[in-house]
Design an enzyme around this catalytic site. Structure first.
Site, mmCIF file in Angstrom:
data_model
loop_
_atom_site.group_PDB
_atom_site.id
_atom_site.type_symbol
_atom_site.label_atom_id
_atom_site.label_comp_id
_atom_site.label_asym_id
_atom_site.label_seq_id
_atom_site.Cartn_x
_atom_site.Cartn_y
_atom_site.Cartn_z
ATOM 1 C CE LYS A 89 3.209 -18.087 -7.197
ATOM 2 N NZ LYS A 89 2.545 -17.029 -6.450
ATOM 3 N N GLY A 189 8.244 0.017 2.953
ATOM 4 C CA GLY A 189 7.942 -0.215 1.536
ATOM 5 C C GLY A 189 6.615 0.402 1.172
ATOM 6 C CB VAL A 190 5.336 3.616 0.486
ATOM 7 C CG1 VAL A 190 4.907 3.644 1.932
ATOM 8 C CG2 VAL A 190 6.664 4.359 0.315
ATOM 9 N N GLY A 191 5.284 0.784 -1.992
ATOM 10 C CA GLY A 191 5.011 0.483 -3.396
ATOM 11 C C GLY A 191 3.504 0.360 -3.585
ATOM 12 C CE LYS A 192 2.381 -3.873 -8.043
ATOM 13 N NZ LYS A 192 3.860 -3.857 -8.130
ATOM 14 C CG HIS A 195 0.651 4.015 -2.794
ATOM 15 N ND1 HIS A 195 0.712 3.058 -3.765
ATOM 16 C CD2 HIS A 195 -0.376 4.825 -3.142
ATOM 17 C CE1 HIS A 195 -0.233 3.281 -4.660
ATOM 18 N NE2 HIS A 195 -0.914 4.344 -4.308
HETATM 19 N N1 LIG Z 1 0.509 -6.684 -5.042
HETATM 20 C C1 LIG Z 1 -0.234 -7.621 -4.477
HETATM 21 O O1 LIG Z 1 -1.428 -7.773 -4.753
HETATM 22 C C2 LIG Z 1 0.377 -8.508 -3.412
HETATM 23 C C3 LIG Z 1 -0.406 -9.572 -2.912
HETATM 24 C C4 LIG Z 1 0.129 -10.372 -1.881
HETATM 25 C C5 LIG Z 1 1.403 -10.110 -1.404
HETATM 26 N N2 LIG Z 1 2.144 -9.078 -1.931
HETATM 27 C C6 LIG Z 1 3.475 -8.850 -1.382
HETATM 28 O O2 LIG Z 1 3.533 -7.538 -0.834
HETATM 29 C C7 LIG Z 1 4.851 -7.005 -0.995
HETATM 30 C C8 LIG Z 1 4.774 -5.680 -1.740
HETATM 31 O O3 LIG Z 1 4.174 -5.889 -2.999
HETATM 32 P P1 LIG Z 1 3.907 -4.671 -3.999
HETATM 33 O O4 LIG Z 1 2.999 -5.203 -5.043
HETATM 34 O O5 LIG Z 1 3.531 -3.462 -3.239
HETATM 35 O O6 LIG Z 1 5.364 -4.512 -4.624
HETATM 36 P P2 LIG Z 1 6.060 -3.160 -5.115
HETATM 37 O O7 LIG Z 1 7.259 -3.589 -5.861
HETATM 38 O O8 LIG Z 1 5.065 -2.266 -5.793
HETATM 39 O O9 LIG Z 1 6.481 -2.420 -3.743
HETATM 40 C C9 LIG Z 1 7.533 -2.825 -2.940
HETATM 41 C C10 LIG Z 1 8.210 -1.556 -2.418
HETATM 42 O O10 LIG Z 1 9.184 -1.930 -1.452
HETATM 43 C C11 LIG Z 1 10.337 -1.139 -1.658
HETATM 44 N N3 LIG Z 1 11.487 -1.798 -1.059
HETATM 45 C C12 LIG Z 1 12.247 -2.815 -1.558
HETATM 46 N N4 LIG Z 1 13.212 -3.152 -0.695
HETATM 47 C C13 LIG Z 1 13.089 -2.338 0.382
HETATM 48 C C14 LIG Z 1 13.784 -2.210 1.594
HETATM 49 N N5 LIG Z 1 14.833 -2.985 1.903
HETATM 50 N N6 LIG Z 1 13.362 -1.283 2.468
HETATM 51 C C15 LIG Z 1 12.324 -0.477 2.182
HETATM 52 N N7 LIG Z 1 11.616 -0.555 1.037
HETATM 53 C C16 LIG Z 1 11.994 -1.466 0.143
HETATM 54 C C17 LIG Z 1 10.411 -0.957 -3.155
HETATM 55 O O11 LIG Z 1 11.205 0.165 -3.512
HETATM 56 C C18 LIG Z 1 8.932 -0.774 -3.508
HETATM 57 O O12 LIG Z 1 8.543 0.592 -3.468
HETATM 58 C C19 LIG Z 1 5.654 -8.098 -1.702
HETATM 59 O O13 LIG Z 1 6.310 -8.882 -0.734
HETATM 60 C C20 LIG Z 1 4.595 -8.924 -2.414
HETATM 61 O O14 LIG Z 1 5.020 -10.250 -2.621
HETATM 62 C C21 LIG Z 1 1.651 -8.272 -2.913
#
Ligand SMILES: NC(=O)c1ccc[n+]([C@@H]2O[C@H](COP(=O)([O-])OP(=O)(O)OC[C@H]3O[C@@H](n4cnc5c(N)ncnc54)[C@H](O)[C@@H]3O)[C@@H](O)[C@H]2O)c1
Length: 367
Positions: A89, A189-192, A195
């Site tokens: 990393k 959490g319904v981010g990337k 959702h």
């Molecule tokens: N994107 C990837 O490919 C990937 C790969 C491995 C792990 N992850 C992990 O998955 C998690 C989500 O990643 P992502 O890419 O969807 O990020 P993102 O930022 O798109 O989504 C995170 C969502 O969580 C919400 N959130 C933040 N704090 C919150 C709370 N206290 N309660 C409810 N919702 C809350 C945010 O508003 C956001 O919509 C992270 O922990 C990330 O490290 C992501």
């Protein structure tokens, strides 16, 4: 008995025994403002792969602590994802909004290149595929690139798919069927990632309850899927009458307080570092809650970017991410056989693969 990688696990001896990182490199270029640390934890299985975090750390010491932890975690994640890649990393110290520039990213790229392929970089917090395209102007050892440059695009596609596979495995273990039809799943959490997971769940016939601190994120889900229930916050979600709790927001979702009220039988989500402190995995097991280890079920994203190194093929990458189902089930069965929580079983399986496959490099291949 052998596991999904064909490794014996009854009498596999000691762990890889690696207590220290193989290599830690401090990189500086004052003119561009680059101050970075690259940590290679292990190359037992191949070049170390892990993203570049661009973050305004309070001190170099804080940055070093983070990169040492993150690189070690990548070794375990990559090992259980079945990749021929070790763990590494990098962190760039600074505010990405203020400090990111072409000279800085290219200076960083030259340091990545100088490691001769021992380290492959990719995106992480504060870096994007477009940045990797710039880093790649100075280094061959870059993945997570834009689609225009042969990259795989948004890694959350296979991350969500992999979490879904892990959840199906947990359902198989608890209910005797992998289907989530009729189960109530709470997604925090319904981010990337979250959702997209909701879409897999609805397709499978699950009932879905969500929460998010972002009204915009909630609205996107509500607009597409009016049947999804929304609760006020994470605390309400954990107390809700759900079968599966899926943390897909930030780390530390499971601590002593939240654990007490949790009604779900399964915890399986995409967030990294879900357990707030060591010992939570034991408490979950004691309460009869099945925990699917985070770094196992969220490895779809790294599988996606690792595939890019060969020349990206979505079907091949998806097939590999499908194996998260078997790996998760295997971890549950090792946990039962060895009388440890699934999180400890996952670490053991990763260490065995690093040790048993990694040692084969000691077989001399001739010149
Ligand atoms: N994107 C990837 O490919 C990937 C790969 C491995 C792990 N992850 C992990 O998955 C998690 C989500 O990643 P992502 O890419 O969807 O990020 P993102 O930022 O798109 O989504 C995170 C969502 O969580 C919400 N959130 C933040 N704090 C919150 C709370 N206290 N309660 C409810 N919702 C809350 C945010 O508003 C956001 O919509 C992270 O922990 C990330 O490290 C992501």
């Amino acid at each position: 008995m052998t596991d999904v990688f064909g490794l014996s696990h009854k009498d596999s001896g000691p762990t890889n025994g690696q207590a220290r990182h193989e290599q830690v490199v401090f990189c500086s270029d004052d003119r561009s403002g680059l101050h970075a640390i690259i940590a290679v934890y292990s190359t037992a299985l191949g070049p170390g792969l892990g993203g570049t975090r661009f973050y305004p750390y309070e001190s170099e010491q804080a940055a070093l602590a983070d990169v040492l932890n993150l690189s070690r975690a990548m070794a375990y994640k990559n090992a259980l994802a079945g990749l021929d890649l070790g763990g590494a990393k990098a962190v760039i110290i600074g505010d990405p909004a203020r400090d990111k520039s072409e000279p800085l990213l290219r200076a960083y790229g030259r340091f990545v290149q100088s490691l001769g392929g021992r380290y492959y970089t990719a995106c992480d917090v504060g870096t994007y595929s477009e940045d990797m395209d710039i880093v790649a102007r100075e280094s061959r050892f870059v993945t997570g690139r834009t689609v225009a440059h042969g990259g795989a695009g948004d890694s959350s596609i296979l991350t969500a798919f992999g979490v879904f596979q892990g959840m199906r495995a947990a359902a198989q273990y608890v209910y005797g069927t992998p289907s989530l039809r009729g189960r109530r799943v709470g997604v925090e959490g319904v981010g990337k990632v979250g959702h997209r997971l909701v879409e897999h769940l609805l397709e499978d016939g699950a009932e879905v309850v969500v929460c998010d601190v972002s009204e915009q994120a909630v609205e996107r889900v509500r607009a597409l899927h009016p049947g999804v229930e929304v609760v006020a916050d994470a605390a309400a979600l954990k107390l809700a009458d759900i079968d599966v709790y899926s943390p897909c927001a930030l780390g530390g979702a499971l601590d002593d307080d939240t654990l007490a009220g949790l009604r779900a039988k399964i915890v399986c989500g995409g967030a990294n570092n879900q357990l707030a402190h060591p010992g939570v995995e034991k408490q979950l097991a004691e309460r009869g809650i099945l925990y699917a280890p985070d770094y196992v079920v969220n490895s779809g994203g790294v599988i996606q970017v690792a595939d890019e190194i060969e020349g990206f093929d979505m079907d091949r990458a998806r097939a590999k991410a499908t194996q998260i189902f078997d790996t998760t089930l295997k971890i549950f069965s090792i946990a039962d056989e060895e009388g440890v929580p699934p999180a400890a079983a996952a670490d053991r399986l990763a260490e065995r693969r690093m040790s048993e496959v990694g040692r084969l490099r000691g077989i001399w291949l001739g010149r």
